[in-house]
Design a protein around this motif. Sequence first.
Motif, PDB file in Angstrom:
ATOM      1  N   PRO A  21       0.825  -1.209   0.000  1.00 53.96           N
ATOM      2  CA  PRO A  21       0.000   0.000   0.000  1.00 53.96           C
ATOM      3  C   PRO A  21       0.859   1.260   0.000  1.00 53.96           C
ATOM      4  CG  PRO A  21       0.167  -0.858   2.225  1.00 53.96           C
ATOM      5  CD  PRO A  21       0.944  -1.811   1.333  1.00 53.96           C
ATOM      6  N   ILE A  22       0.295   2.367  -0.460  1.00 53.22           N
ATOM      7  CA  ILE A  22       0.983   3.649  -0.374  1.00 53.22           C
ATOM      8  C   ILE A  22       1.066   4.050   1.099  1.00 53.22           C
ATOM      9  CG2 ILE A  22       0.856   6.100  -1.055  1.00 53.22           C
ATOM     10  CD1 ILE A  22       1.382   4.045  -3.306  1.00 53.22           C
ATOM     11  N   GLU A  23       0.003   3.725   1.822  1.00 56.24           N
ATOM     12  CA  GLU A  23      -0.069   4.058   3.246  1.00 56.24           C
ATOM     13  C   GLU A  23      -0.631   2.828   3.957  1.00 56.24           C
ATOM     14  OE1 GLU A  23       0.109   7.789   4.161  1.00 56.24           O
ATOM     15  OE2 GLU A  23       0.675   6.776   6.036  1.00 56.24           O
ATOM     16  N   ALA A  24       0.186   2.180   4.788  1.00 62.21           N
ATOM     17  CA  ALA A  24      -0.298   0.973   5.477  1.00 62.21           C
ATOM     18  C   ALA A  24      -1.195   1.379   6.639  1.00 62.21           C
ATOM     19  CB  ALA A  24       0.889   0.148   5.972  1.00 62.21           C
ATOM     20  N   GLU A  25      -2.008   0.417   7.095  1.00 66.61           N
ATOM     21  CA  GLU A  25      -2.888   0.685   8.225  1.00 66.61           C
ATOM     22  C   GLU A  25      -2.098   0.789   9.517  1.00 66.61           C
ATOM     23  OE1 GLU A  25      -6.498  -1.599   9.426  1.00 66.61           O
ATOM     24  OE2 GLU A  25      -6.598  -1.922   7.257  1.00 66.61           O
ATOM     25  N   TRP A  26      -2.487   1.697  10.378  1.00 67.56           N
ATOM     26  CA  TRP A  26      -1.826   1.915  11.661  1.00 67.56           C
ATOM     27  C   TRP A  26      -2.169   0.788  12.622  1.00 67.56           C
ATOM     28  CZ3 TRP A  26      -3.302   2.557  16.757  1.00 67.56           C
ATOM     29  CH2 TRP A  26      -2.365   3.160  17.608  1.00 67.56           C
ATOM     30  N   ASN A  27      -1.213   0.409  13.481  1.00 65.88           N
ATOM     31  CA  ASN A  27      -1.546  -0.465  14.618  1.00 65.88           C
ATOM     32  C   ASN A  27      -0.672  -0.057  15.789  1.00 65.88           C
ATOM     33  OD1 ASN A  27       0.836  -2.620  14.812  1.00 65.88           O
ATOM     34  ND2 ASN A  27       0.391  -2.271  12.653  1.00 65.88           N
ATOM     35  N   ARG A  28      -1.106  -0.422  16.982  1.00 63.32           N
ATOM     36  CA  ARG A  28      -0.496   0.085  18.223  1.00 63.32           C
ATOM     37  C   ARG A  28       0.955  -0.298  18.436  1.00 63.32           C
ATOM     38  NH1 ARG A  28      -2.979   2.462  22.936  1.00 63.32           N
ATOM     39  NH2 ARG A  28      -0.906   2.326  23.798  1.00 63.32           N
ATOM     40  N   GLY A  29       1.340  -1.478  17.910  1.00 62.47           N
ATOM     41  CA  GLY A  29       2.727  -1.907  18.092  1.00 62.47           C
ATOM     42  C   GLY A  29       3.638  -1.364  17.001  1.00 62.47           C
ATOM     43  N   GLY A  30       3.025  -0.846  15.945  1.00 70.65           N
ATOM     44  CA  GLY A  30       3.822  -0.358  14.817  1.00 70.65           C
ATOM     45  C   GLY A  30       4.453  -1.512  14.045  1.00 70.65           C
ATOM     46  N   PHE A  31       3.669  -2.590  13.841  1.00 75.21           N
ATOM     47  CA  PHE A  31       4.196  -3.765  13.141  1.00 75.21           C
ATOM     48  C   PHE A  31       3.738  -3.804  11.679  1.00 75.21           C
ATOM     49  CE2 PHE A  31       3.691  -5.398  17.594  1.00 75.21           C
ATOM     50  CZ  PHE A  31       5.038  -5.398  17.884  1.00 75.21           C
ATOM     51  N   SER A  32       4.509  -4.524  10.874  1.00 77.15           N
ATOM     52  CA  SER A  32       4.155  -4.795   9.463  1.00 77.15           C
ATOM     53  C   SER A  32       3.828  -3.514   8.710  1.00 77.15           C
ATOM     54  CB  SER A  32       2.938  -5.735   9.347  1.00 77.15           C
ATOM     55  OG  SER A  32       3.006  -6.780  10.251  1.00 77.15           O
ATOM     56  N   ASN A  33       4.498  -2.419   9.031  1.00 72.99           N
ATOM     57  CA  ASN A  33       4.209  -1.151   8.347  1.00 72.99           C
ATOM     58  C   ASN A  33       4.985  -1.089   7.034  1.00 72.99           C
ATOM     59  OD1 ASN A  33       3.764   1.420   7.468  1.00 72.99           O
ATOM     60  ND2 ASN A  33       5.022   2.398   9.041  1.00 72.99           N
ATOM     61  N   ASN A  34       4.313  -1.515   5.961  1.00 72.49           N
ATOM     62  CA  ASN A  34       4.984  -1.525   4.653  1.00 72.49           C
ATOM     63  C   ASN A  34       4.551  -0.345   3.780  1.00 72.49           C
ATOM     64  OD1 ASN A  34       2.435  -2.632   4.289  1.00 72.49           O
ATOM     65  ND2 ASN A  34       3.080  -4.067   2.714  1.00 72.49           N
ATOM     66  N   THR A  35       4.242   0.769   4.428  1.00 71.47           N
ATOM     67  CA  THR A  35       3.988   2.021   3.702  1.00 71.47           C
ATOM     68  C   THR A  35       5.119   2.267   2.702  1.00 71.47           C
ATOM     69  OG1 THR A  35       2.689   3.035   5.460  1.00 71.47           O
ATOM     70  CG2 THR A  35       3.925   4.546   4.052  1.00 71.47           C
ATOM     71  N   ALA A  36       4.743   2.710   1.484  1.00 68.55           N
ATOM     72  CA  ALA A  36       5.741   2.905   0.426  1.00 68.55           C
ATOM     73  C   ALA A  36       6.787   3.953   0.811  1.00 68.55           C
ATOM     74  CB  ALA A  36       5.040   3.300  -0.871  1.00 68.55           C
ATOM     75  N   GLN A  37       8.037   3.652   0.438  1.00 70.09           N
ATOM     76  CA  GLN A  37       9.183   4.563   0.671  1.00 70.09           C
ATOM     77  C   GLN A  37       8.974   5.855  -0.118  1.00 70.09           C
ATOM     78  OE1 GLN A  37      12.624   3.087  -1.399  1.00 70.09           O
ATOM     79  NE2 GLN A  37      14.100   4.083  -0.039  1.00 70.09           N
ATOM     80  N   ARG A  38       9.428   6.973   0.426  1.00 72.32           N
ATOM     81  CA  ARG A  38       9.412   8.257  -0.297  1.00 72.32           C
ATOM     82  C   ARG A  38      10.792   8.882  -0.167  1.00 72.32           C
ATOM     83  NH1 ARG A  38       4.353  10.779  -1.111  1.00 72.32           N
ATOM     84  NH2 ARG A  38       5.250  12.858  -0.808  1.00 72.32           N
ATOM     85  N   ILE A  39      11.366   9.268  -1.277  1.00 73.36           N
ATOM     86  CA  ILE A  39      12.699   9.883  -1.258  1.00 73.36           C
ATOM     87  C   ILE A  39      12.601  11.231  -1.963  1.00 73.36           C
ATOM     88  CG2 ILE A  39      15.118   9.625  -1.929  1.00 73.36           C
ATOM     89  CD1 ILE A  39      14.592   6.616  -2.231  1.00 73.36           C
ATOM     90  N   THR A  40      12.966  12.303  -1.256  1.00 68.09           N
ATOM     91  CA  THR A  40      12.958  13.633  -1.871  1.00 68.09           C
ATOM     92  C   THR A  40      14.294  13.867  -2.545  1.00 68.09           C
ATOM     93  OG1 THR A  40      11.480  14.385  -0.127  1.00 68.09           O
ATOM     94  CG2 THR A  40      12.592  16.093  -1.394  1.00 68.09           C
ATOM     95  N   VAL A  41      14.256  14.224  -3.833  1.00 70.15           N
ATOM     96  CA  VAL A  41      15.481  14.425  -4.622  1.00 70.15           C
ATOM     97  C   VAL A  41      15.456  15.812  -5.257  1.00 70.15           C
ATOM     98  CG1 VAL A  41      16.927  13.515  -6.494  1.00 70.15           C
ATOM     99  CG2 VAL A  41      15.449  11.968  -5.207  1.00 70.15           C
ATOM    100  N   LEU A  42      16.542  16.535  -5.116  1.00 67.86           N
ATOM    101  CA  LEU A  42      16.668  17.809  -5.837  1.00 67.86           C
ATOM    102  C   LEU A  42      17.539  17.561  -7.064  1.00 67.86           C
ATOM    103  CD1 LEU A  42      15.880  20.822  -5.786  1.00 67.86           C
ATOM    104  CD2 LEU A  42      18.138  21.249  -4.800  1.00 67.86           C
ATOM    105  N   VAL A  43      16.952  17.758  -8.243  1.00 64.50           N
ATOM    106  CA  VAL A  43      17.696  17.562  -9.492  1.00 64.50           C
ATOM    107  C   VAL A  43      18.257  18.926  -9.912  1.00 64.50           C
ATOM    108  CG1 VAL A  43      17.584  16.769 -11.878  1.00 64.50           C
ATOM    109  CG2 VAL A  43      16.173  15.664 -10.132  1.00 64.50           C
ATOM    110  N   THR A  44      19.583  18.972 -10.143  1.00 63.27           N
ATOM    111  CA  THR A  44      20.236  20.258 -10.437  1.00 63.27           C
ATOM    112  C   THR A  44      20.697  20.281 -11.894  1.00 63.27           C
ATOM    113  OG1 THR A  44      22.297  19.287  -9.661  1.00 63.27           O
ATOM    114  CG2 THR A  44      21.039  20.590  -8.080  1.00 63.27           C
TER     115      THR A  44
END
Length: 365
Positions: free
Chosen positions: A342-365
């Motif tokens: 998923p783009i955003e995984a479901e929240w849970n109290r232990g913070g387990f199995s959070n496979n929310t998609a990675q986001r990397i901010t890049v400045l292209v020069t």
Amino acid sequence: MSIGDFSVAGRLADTGEGITGDELQLAARNHGMPLEGLRYDVTPPGLHYVLVHYDIPATAAGDWRLTVGGRVEEPLSFGLTELRAMGRRTIRVTLECAGNGRATLQPRPISQPWLSEAVGTAEWTGVLLADLLRLAGLREDAVDVVFTGADHGVERGVEQDYQRGLSVAEAIESGTIVAWEMNGAPLPPQHGYPLRLVVPGWYGMASVKWLRSIEVIDHEFDGYQNKVAYVLRKTPDDPGRPVTRIEPRALLIPPGFPDFMSRHRFVAAGTVPLFGRAWSGWAPIERVEVSTDAGVNWHEAKLDAPSNDELAWRAFAYDWEATPGEHVLTVRAYDTSGREQPIEAEWNRGGFSNNTAQRITVLVT
Ligand SMILES: Nc1nc2c(c(=O)[nH]1)N[C@H]1C(S)=C(S)[C@@H](COP(=O)(O)O)O[C@H]1N2
Ligand SMILES: [Mo]
């Protein structure tokens, strides 16, 4: 036995509360794999992530005994030499901590504050657990297998040896091994010297390190790490679901070079080769998609050949035509069981199995 206050749920950070001293203490002991480590098919041991709940126990191979007992026909006890005589099998396994991604959740569960780097792939050598169980002979009433490590501590008031249970069927069908080597060398102390369990496809908590006992029981194991700690819950009194296999995830090596503090990236405009790895503990990876505009458009990445061990991570690549300006890269994995990251995984109290998609901010020069 209970020491101090016992509560089933850990604490959640208050809104806006920064990383606490307790979290810093854990983060300084346990470490992730720097994402540039994704370049190796097999992670060099010093770069593989490490998670230890208590202390690394002082262990010596010379007098180490592994016992196999409980609901078996013949209880067994092995020294290292006897165990090696049982066979030798090497498997490539991608291990990931169930808490990977925890620190990015809102609200943040207070525990080991992983971002996305609690992963590594190693070649583990040992003997099939199924062979040990067959030799001991499972009794008809065997239900679960309990694995105990040599480390000891207190968690939310409960004093314990680190212990996990696995059903007899999973113990056999998962291809679990009792390993004495990592990447062709004896296990390093932090990875379980002299013996550990490696459960392919499962989040790391199942792979008990410093393994000293295997006990077959005639009921479902109700130990702390199975019934209290690694459970997906929304609220403290939610009975929840146990954490089991690894959810699909793809990670890119952040391209270009970083700013020291913010870790934001800089690259020169033009063709930027992007490279990463994807894995799932449920089924082989089938597809990886890359977005270079924060998830608006998606492009299929080129997958490398899969590994012989089909649950080990799979490499992917994508050539990005980078234009000047700020861009957000994101990736997602799909496996052959139909699971998609998923783009955003479901929240849970232990913070387990959070496979929310990675986001990397890049400045292209
Ligand atoms: N005995 C013991 N085994 C353990 C642990 C532990 O604290 N004690 N941590 C577990 C957890 S939560 C994870 S994620 C993996 C980490 O394995 P690694 O440090 O070899 O990467 O080990 C597991 N096995
Ligand atoms: Mo973990």
